[in-house]
Motif scaffolding. Structure first.
Motif, PDB file in Angstrom:
ATOM      1  N   LYS A 113     -17.028  18.741 -10.575  1.00 28.15           N
ATOM      2  CA  LYS A 113     -16.466  19.927  -9.918  1.00 28.15           C
ATOM      3  C   LYS A 113     -17.337  21.180 -10.119  1.00 28.15           C
ATOM      4  O   LYS A 113     -17.164  22.160  -9.402  1.00 28.15           O
ATOM      5  N   GLY A 242     -10.284  13.621  -1.443  1.00 30.31           N
ATOM      6  CA  GLY A 242     -11.224  13.000  -0.507  1.00 30.31           C
ATOM      7  C   GLY A 242     -12.487  13.808  -0.248  1.00 30.31           C
ATOM      8  O   GLY A 242     -13.338  13.405   0.543  1.00 30.31           O
ATOM      9  N   THR A 244     -14.960  14.637  -2.452  1.00 33.08           N
ATOM     10  CA  THR A 244     -16.157  14.123  -3.117  1.00 33.08           C
ATOM     11  C   THR A 244     -16.796  13.009  -2.299  1.00 33.08           C
ATOM     12  O   THR A 244     -17.996  13.019  -2.034  1.00 33.08           O
ATOM     13  N   THR A 376     -17.427  10.913 -12.568  1.00 34.03           N
ATOM     14  CA  THR A 376     -17.121  12.272 -12.102  1.00 34.03           C
ATOM     15  C   THR A 376     -16.686  13.233 -13.216  1.00 34.03           C
ATOM     16  O   THR A 376     -16.700  14.445 -12.999  1.00 34.03           O
TER      17      THR A 376
END
Ligand SMILES: *Cc1c(COP(=O)(O)O)cnc(C)c1O
Length: 418
Positions: A113, A242, A244, A376
């Motif tokens: 992020k 959705g 990424t 992630t």
């Protein structure tokens, strides 16, 4: 923004100017916009050769493919150019030819992020806003606060009640004003929207802010460059809203358009069984029905995915697949990713590894395939979940009674020697 042509609505296809702030004026909140670039012009300056000569070890090395002004001030903390490491033992365990982990837990605040949040902070500064706001299950929030701090901005963060404590603590350390909403992520999201409108804050929300997903894209650009422009057969990405997965796919599509790569990977989207509206939309083609998410993977526990359409379109275009994994498979994946590759992934990140395992077993991903799992977020983000995966230590007295038995049981000493 030298190379940006405009913003295209994913619903009605209308091309808007960059004066439109967030979503399509015609379609409203569901009219997510997609940044359009002048690829012919970019092609003249962005090549394998010019990239190889760039010193930036960050996502800013791809500036022509980002919605930035040439004179944009950039944050000082490290964003992007995270390690892509081979994981042969883990690959064998999953039944794959070759496996790489792209460890985005190594970003400034510990998750992918930071890529979109960095774009958000840069845009906020460009628009002369002093406050950025976001609603998040955790990582978007902590990275928003981190990047705001790095750029001298203030941040206001709305978190749902169930956000894990380490992530909330991270926010507070970065100086954010943290509003814990006694309700769901969806309710926190709506409240944040209203507050941004009312007080004119910059809205760092990937689902409606078209620029942020461009930051997520850089993870895909890096995977391609770190593999010397030989894309893998598959890239596995966990899916919440959705954004990424849509971003990662856009990276490869753009590189092909620019003639930098010859082919694109297939994309494996992975959701948790208890929060899988995008998988359902992929299978049926129908818009997802809102659902109450139930999974240990809080970062992908999204019941109303805002970007489902972009995500579904991306996986279709990539000739990919969507798959669901159980919380048990996610916990297993946390364990074997740690033990076999030395990477500590949070549950939502380990979901990509669990998805590859399931896809290999079901024959979706071939036994000789080369795959990349996008990690992630860092496992320290959610220690409680990690503990469920990791088990407990052995308690022993200082005299060491029982030590040898434990070592034998763990096969750490040879039984004959003892
Ligand atoms: C946000 C997030 C995802 C999913 O990204 P979406 O854009 O919501 O699909 C996956 N893993 C982690 C750790 C995240 O923080």
């Amino acid at each position: 923004m030298r190379f940006v042509k405009g913003l295209k609505c994913v619903l009605c296809g209308a091309l808007h100017s960059t004066r439109v702030p967030y979503t399509c004026p015609r379609c409203g909140e569901s009219g997510i916009l997609d940044v359009q670039y002048d690829y012919a012009a970019i092609k003249r300056v962005l090549t394998r050769r010019t990239l190889a000569a760039r010193p930036d070890r960050s996502q800013w090395r791809y500036r022509e493919l980002l919605p930035l002004r040439a004179d944009a001030a950039l944050p000082d903390v490290a964003v992007g150019w995270t390690p892509l490491t081979p994981a042969p033992a883990l690959g064998r365990h999953l039944g794959l030819g070759r496996l790489f982990l792209k460890d985005d837990g190594r970003n400034a605040s510990g998750s992918l992020k930071d890529r979109p949040s960095a774009i958000g902070a840069v845009k906020a500064r460009e628009k002369r806003r002093k406050i950025v706001a976001c609603a998040s299950t955790g990582n978007a929030a902590s990275s928003c606060a981190c990047l705001a701090a790095s750029m001298g901005l203030r941040s206001v963060i709305f978190v749902p009640e169930r956000a894990p404590e380490p992530k909330v603590t991270q926010l507070l350390i970065f100086g954010a004003t943290v509003l814990r909403v006694r309700g769901s992520y969806e309710q926190a999201f709506q409240l944040c929207q209203r507050a941004c409108e009312k007080w004119g804050w910059y809205n760092r929300n990937c689902a409606i802010n078209p620029y942020l997903v461009e930051g997520k894209k850089t993870a895909g650009l890096e995977i391609a460059e770190q593999l010397s422009w030989e894309p893998p057969d598959w890239v596995a990405v966990s899916v919440g809203d959705g954004c990424t997965i849509a971003g990662v796919w856009k990276a490869f599509r753009e590189l092909r358009t620019l003639g930098i790569v010859a082919r694109t990977p297939r994309i494996l989207g992975v959701q948790a069984e208890g929060a899988a509206p995008v998988t359902a939309a992929f299978a049926t083609g129908e818009p997802p029905r809102p659902m109450e998410p139930r999974t240990i993977a809080d970062s992908i526990a999204v019941g109303v995915p805002r970007n489902w359409k972009k995500a579904v379109m991306a996986v279709r275009e990539a000739d990919g697949a969507m798959i669901d994994v159980s919380d048990g498979e996610i916990l297993d994946a946390m364990r074997y990713t740690g033990r076999l590759a030395g990477v500590f992934a949070e549950p939502a990140a380990a979901a990509s590894v669990a998805g590859l395992r399931r896809a290999a077993r079901e024959g979706i991903v071939g036994r000789r395939a080369t795959a990349v799992a996008l990690i992630t977020g860092n496992g320290l983000k959610d220690v409680q979940a990690a503990r469920a995966a990791a088990g407990v230590p052995f308690d022993i007295p200082p005299e060491g009674d029982g030590l040898e038995d434990i070592l034998k049981e763990r096969k750490l000493v040879d039984c004959h020697e003892a």
